[in-house]
Scaffold this active site. Sequence first.
Site, mmCIF file in Angstrom:
data_model
loop_
_atom_site.group_PDB
_atom_site.id
_atom_site.type_symbol
_atom_site.label_atom_id
_atom_site.label_comp_id
_atom_site.label_asym_id
_atom_site.label_seq_id
_atom_site.Cartn_x
_atom_site.Cartn_y
_atom_site.Cartn_z
ATOM 1 N NE ARG A 1 -2.660 -17.866 -54.021
ATOM 2 C CZ ARG A 1 -3.921 -17.659 -54.400
ATOM 3 N NH1 ARG A 1 -4.224 -16.734 -55.303
ATOM 4 N NH2 ARG A 1 -4.915 -18.336 -53.843
ATOM 5 C CG ASP A 2 -6.197 -14.974 -52.911
ATOM 6 O OD1 ASP A 2 -6.171 -14.033 -53.720
ATOM 7 O OD2 ASP A 2 -7.194 -15.700 -52.765
ATOM 8 C CG HIS B 1 -12.066 -13.852 -52.196
ATOM 9 N ND1 HIS B 1 -10.990 -12.999 -52.241
ATOM 10 C CD2 HIS B 1 -11.628 -15.036 -52.675
ATOM 11 C CE1 HIS B 1 -9.944 -13.643 -52.749
ATOM 12 N NE2 HIS B 1 -10.304 -14.886 -53.028
ATOM 13 C CB CYS C 1 -8.404 -13.055 -58.383
ATOM 14 S SG CYS C 1 -7.785 -13.650 -59.956
ATOM 15 C CG ASN D 1 -8.428 -14.314 -49.586
ATOM 16 O OD1 ASN D 1 -7.764 -13.521 -50.220
ATOM 17 N ND2 ASN D 1 -8.705 -15.523 -50.019
#
Length: 312
Positions: free
Chosen positions: A14-15, A211, A242, A251
């Site tokens: 996801r991220d 992050h 993001c 991250n």
Amino acid sequence: MLPEQVRIYEVGPRDGLQNEATPISTTDKVAFIGLLRAAGLRDIEATSFVSPKQIPQLADADELMRHLTAERDPQMRYPVLVPNERGLHRAIAAGATALAVFTAASDEFTKRNIGMTTDESLAAFAPVLRRATEMGWWRRAYVSTAFGCPFTGHVDVAKVVDVALRLDDLGVDEICIGDTIGVGVPSQVHDITANLVGAGIPITNIAYHFHDTRGTALANVLAGLEDGITCFDASTGGTGGCPYAPGAAGNLATEDLVYLLDGLGIAHGVDLAGVIKAARFAAAALNKPLTSKVGQAGGWDSATGARLLPQA
Ligand code: HMG
Ligand code: MG
């Protein structure tokens, strides 16, 4: 004293992918998640049910989740990001059973990220979390920009606590505190944890999401461990960022986190070589060099001094 055991909450699919320009096929995402699962990861944040115009990389969320939920593996949890009721309906249709809502301690960031103020986002999440609770789903809530905002700078810890308490009131299993742009340092971690716990949030319900933009993520993890935190987010391969957070780099890499935890003797159930294998797969799919420290250097065998890298 550090905890004996922690959970690693994987956010790579996801991220890690949401801000990547190279489109990754659903088949490759399923294969990546399969490698993460084989490495022992049990909490894998799979995708987001957000606007496909805003996050094109995750436009296949419905299809991807149908693949994952078809597995029906009771050991696995695949939370998905849900910003509103529309997202919840899509998540239900795709067979999800765990979600994460996401807001921030900064109004300006929240507006740019999800088109609402923090107050408006909490009002939007109320029916989503109510329904998720009725369905027996596992529920997480993010408080982003807890360590600093890319638009308005300093964020007061009191604001972080206020947003966390209001999310807690809406009914969540876990509150994840995000250093969205990687500006945090360990003293802030201690301050935030102490204030959250002081306000009544149980330590076991708090997770951290760092992050590694400025190289402080692992130092912040150690601070969290010293506070007794038992859940940390990480992204295999160290990808991530993001699109609404200028300057947000990857991250914390899962392989870097696993190496640290192994060295500290903290149990987590994840195999380092398996994570490096998955990280190599992600880097190849994205056509990018692997940038994580341990992804490049490998593990280390203290008996022989040899580098430990999985076979290609
Ligand atoms: P909006 O434009 O403010 O609101 O979007 P809207 O309701 O007017 O919707 C606009 C369009 O999106 C409409 O379509 C809606 O139908 C559609 P159009 O008429 O233009 O064709 N829409 C949806 N489509 C699919 N699924 C939905 C949905 N909702 C509306 N659920 C919205 C509001 C939240 C949807 C939008 O702003 C959005 O998608 N934002 C993306 C947010 C995002 O994914 N950000 C990255 C994740 S957060 C993060 O990375 C931080 C974190 O990692 C922690 C940390 O690091 O701190 C979690
Ligand atoms: Mg993030």
